[in-house]
Design a protein around this motif. Structure first.
Motif, short mmCIF file in Angstrom:
data_model
loop_
_atom_site.label_atom_id
_atom_site.label_comp_id
_atom_site.label_asym_id
_atom_site.label_seq_id
_atom_site.Cartn_x
_atom_site.Cartn_y
_atom_site.Cartn_z
N ALA A 85 0.84 -1.20 0.00
CA ALA A 85 0.00 0.00 0.00
C ALA A 85 0.87 1.25 0.00
CB ALA A 85 -0.92 0.00 1.21
N GLN A 86 1.96 1.20 0.77
CA GLN A 86 2.86 2.35 0.84
C GLN A 86 3.53 2.57 -0.53
OE1 GLN A 86 5.47 2.06 4.15
NE2 GLN A 86 6.04 4.21 4.08
N ALA A 87 3.95 1.48 -1.19
CA ALA A 87 4.58 1.57 -2.51
C ALA A 87 3.60 2.13 -3.53
CB ALA A 87 5.09 0.20 -2.94
N ARG A 88 2.35 1.66 -3.50
CA ARG A 88 1.32 2.16 -4.43
C ARG A 88 1.10 3.65 -4.23
NH1 ARG A 88 -0.97 -2.76 -3.13
NH2 ARG A 88 -2.38 -1.84 -1.59
N ARG A 89 1.06 4.09 -2.99
CA ARG A 89 0.84 5.50 -2.68
C ARG A 89 1.98 6.35 -3.23
NH1 ARG A 89 2.86 7.49 1.68
NH2 ARG A 89 2.59 9.72 1.96
N LEU A 90 3.20 5.91 -2.99
CA LEU A 90 4.36 6.67 -3.47
C LEU A 90 4.42 6.68 -5.00
CD1 LEU A 90 7.06 5.59 -0.88
CD2 LEU A 90 5.92 7.80 -1.07
N GLU A 91 4.06 5.55 -5.63
CA GLU A 91 4.04 5.49 -7.09
C GLU A 91 2.99 6.44 -7.65
OE1 GLU A 91 4.83 5.11 -10.77
OE2 GLU A 91 6.14 4.25 -9.24
N SER A 92 1.84 6.51 -6.99
CA SER A 92 0.77 7.42 -7.40
C SER A 92 1.24 8.87 -7.30
CB SER A 92 -0.46 7.19 -6.52
OG SER A 92 -1.36 8.24 -6.63
N LYS A 93 1.98 9.17 -6.22
CA LYS A 93 2.50 10.53 -6.04
C LYS A 93 3.53 10.86 -7.13
CE LYS A 93 3.66 11.88 -1.86
NZ LYS A 93 3.07 12.82 -0.92
N ARG A 94 4.39 9.89 -7.45
CA ARG A 94 5.39 10.10 -8.49
C ARG A 94 4.72 10.36 -9.84
NH1 ARG A 94 7.65 5.58 -6.88
NH2 ARG A 94 9.06 5.88 -5.17
N HIS A 95 3.69 9.55 -10.11
CA HIS A 95 2.96 9.67 -11.38
C HIS A 95 2.31 11.05 -11.48
CE1 HIS A 95 0.54 8.51 -14.82
NE2 HIS A 95 -0.53 8.97 -14.19
N ARG A 96 1.67 11.49 -10.40
CA ARG A 96 0.99 12.79 -10.37
C ARG A 96 2.01 13.92 -10.56
NH1 ARG A 96 -3.48 13.64 -11.76
NH2 ARG A 96 -4.53 15.44 -10.94
N SER A 97 3.15 13.79 -9.88
CA SER A 97 4.20 14.80 -9.98
C SER A 97 4.71 14.90 -11.42
CB SER A 97 5.34 14.43 -9.03
OG SER A 97 6.41 15.29 -9.21
#
Length: 137
Positions: free
Chosen positions: A113-125
């Motif tokens: 879940a933590q990895a998915r959240r960080l990946e989502s943030k990277r994608h958004r950025s």
């Protein structure tokens, strides 16, 4: 009756009647329809010791010398006000003697879940980054 295990006898309750303000027309000046119901939590024999202590702690800010007083004057009839006061007393005591909720066990966010959240943030950025650099007038 507070719960299936706890019943407060009428002998431990004190009722006082007075004139009520509010609706009632001319009758409001003559009928003592306001009810003050008092229950001595500190000296009560109806509550077992642990429940009595829990009630005293929970109702500490509402007690005067260990006595809980409830006033009811919302109805025009004295009987209706007596029933309302008793119902309110029962509800108050029910919540006061209820056991505290279980303590929350702290939990951790799973690694996935933590990895998915960080990946989502990277994608958004990255998306916003491309918008910024791609926009030139």
């Amino acid at each position: 009756m507070i719960s299936e295990h706890v019943v407060i006898p009428g002998s431990e309750l004190r009722e006082r009647f007075s004139r009520s303000s509010g609706p009632g027309g001319q009758g409001v000046n003559t009928a003592d329809s306001r009810v003050e119901l008092s229950y001595d939590v500190e000296r009560s024999q109806a509550l077992p010791e642990p429940l009595r202590l829990r009630a005293l702690a929970h109702l500490a800010n509402r007690l005067t010398d260990g006595v809980l007083t409830i006033a009811a004057s919302e109805h025009r009839a004295q009987l209706a006000n007596r029933e309302a006061a008793r119902a309110r007393l029962a509800a108050l005591l029910r919540t006061a003697i209820a056991p505290p909720p279980p303590t929350r066990r702290p939990t951790r966010i799973s690694k996935g879940a933590q990895a998915r959240r960080l990946e989502s943030k990277r994608h958004r950025s990255a998306l916003k980054q491309t918008r910024r650099s791609g926009h030139s007038d």
